[in-house]
Scaffold this motif. Structure first.
Motif, PDB file in Angstrom:
ATOM      1  N   PRO A  90       0.828  -1.211   0.000  1.00  0.00           N
ATOM      2  CA  PRO A  90       0.000   0.000   0.000  1.00  0.00           C
ATOM      3  C   PRO A  90       0.863   1.263   0.000  1.00  0.00           C
ATOM      4  O   PRO A  90       2.008   1.257   0.460  1.00  0.00           O
ATOM      5  N   ASN A  91       0.306   2.336  -0.530  1.00  0.00           N
ATOM      6  CA  ASN A  91       1.037   3.601  -0.625  1.00  0.00           C
ATOM      7  C   ASN A  91       1.417   4.167   0.739  1.00  0.00           C
ATOM      8  O   ASN A  91       2.381   4.910   0.856  1.00  0.00           O
ATOM      9  N   SER A  92       0.651   3.839   1.767  1.00  0.00           N
ATOM     10  CA  SER A  92       0.920   4.399   3.088  1.00  0.00           C
ATOM     11  C   SER A  92       2.289   3.977   3.630  1.00  0.00           C
ATOM     12  O   SER A  92       2.844   4.654   4.487  1.00  0.00           O
ATOM     13  N   GLN A 106       4.755   6.731   2.362  1.00  0.00           N
ATOM     14  CA  GLN A 106       4.494   8.128   2.671  1.00  0.00           C
ATOM     15  C   GLN A 106       5.185   8.520   3.961  1.00  0.00           C
ATOM     16  O   GLN A 106       5.226   7.770   4.912  1.00  0.00           O
ATOM     17  N   SER A 107       5.701   9.727   3.972  1.00  0.00           N
ATOM     18  CA  SER A 107       6.390  10.257   5.135  1.00  0.00           C
ATOM     19  C   SER A 107       5.606  11.440   5.673  1.00  0.00           C
ATOM     20  O   SER A 107       5.000  12.198   4.922  1.00  0.00           O
ATOM     21  N   SER A 108       5.624  11.637   6.968  1.00  0.00           N
ATOM     22  CA  SER A 108       4.925  12.781   7.536  1.00  0.00           C
ATOM     23  C   SER A 108       5.606  14.087   7.148  1.00  0.00           C
ATOM     24  O   SER A 108       4.989  15.140   7.162  1.00  0.00           O
ATOM     25  N   ALA A 142       4.148  15.463   3.789  1.00  0.00           N
ATOM     26  CA  ALA A 142       2.722  15.747   3.722  1.00  0.00           C
ATOM     27  C   ALA A 142       2.512  17.209   3.322  1.00  0.00           C
ATOM     28  O   ALA A 142       3.001  18.125   3.966  1.00  0.00           O
ATOM     29  N   HIS A 166      -9.659  11.353   0.817  1.00  0.00           N
ATOM     30  CA  HIS A 166      -8.437  11.725   1.539  1.00  0.00           C
ATOM     31  C   HIS A 166      -8.600  11.316   3.002  1.00  0.00           C
ATOM     32  O   HIS A 166      -9.528  11.744   3.665  1.00  0.00           O
ATOM     33  N   GLN A 200      -1.683  18.592   7.770  1.00  0.00           N
ATOM     34  CA  GLN A 200      -1.823  17.261   8.341  1.00  0.00           C
ATOM     35  C   GLN A 200      -0.779  17.026   9.422  1.00  0.00           C
ATOM     36  O   GLN A 200       0.271  17.653   9.424  1.00  0.00           O
TER      37      GLN A 200
END
Length: 103
Positions: free
Chosen positions: A38-40, A43-45, A48, A79, A102
């Motif tokens: 999965p893309n999550s 992803q990095s905070s 964002a 989203h 976010q």
């Protein structure tokens, strides 16, 4: 235990020749991880980016329920966000926009 260590050593140092079965299996596993994860995971905070929501898209907003209204709107649009703060901004035409940051 020795088998596990030797297997890890072979995986890390990759001694396999191109076209051999272990080489092909490792390539397939790497590609499966890239395309099926999965893309999550990637992803990095820190990366964002803020989301801009136009008030015309949402409609009238109760100032007491601003965060909840924007979060519901973004969830309907697909989203999944954890809102850290919301800033109110006006564009050149005078329309109110909300910049959603976010966590």
């Amino acid at each position: 235990m020795k088998i596990i260590l030797s297997t890890l050593k072979k995986i890390l140092f990759w001694p396999y020749e191109r076209g051999s079965l272990p080489y092909d299996v490792m390539c397939v596993l790497i590609l499966a991880f890239i395309f099926l994860s999965p893309n999550s995971i990637f992803q990095s905070s820190l990366s964002a980016t803020p989301v801009i929501v136009r008030s015309a898209e949402i409609g009238p907003i109760d100032p007491n329920n601003l965060e909840r209204t924007i979060q519901d709107y973004l969830e309907r649009k697909g989203h999944a966000v954890n809102i850290s703060r919301i800033e109110k901004a006006e564009d050149s035409s005078g329309e109110t926009n909300y910049v959603v940051y976010q966590k």
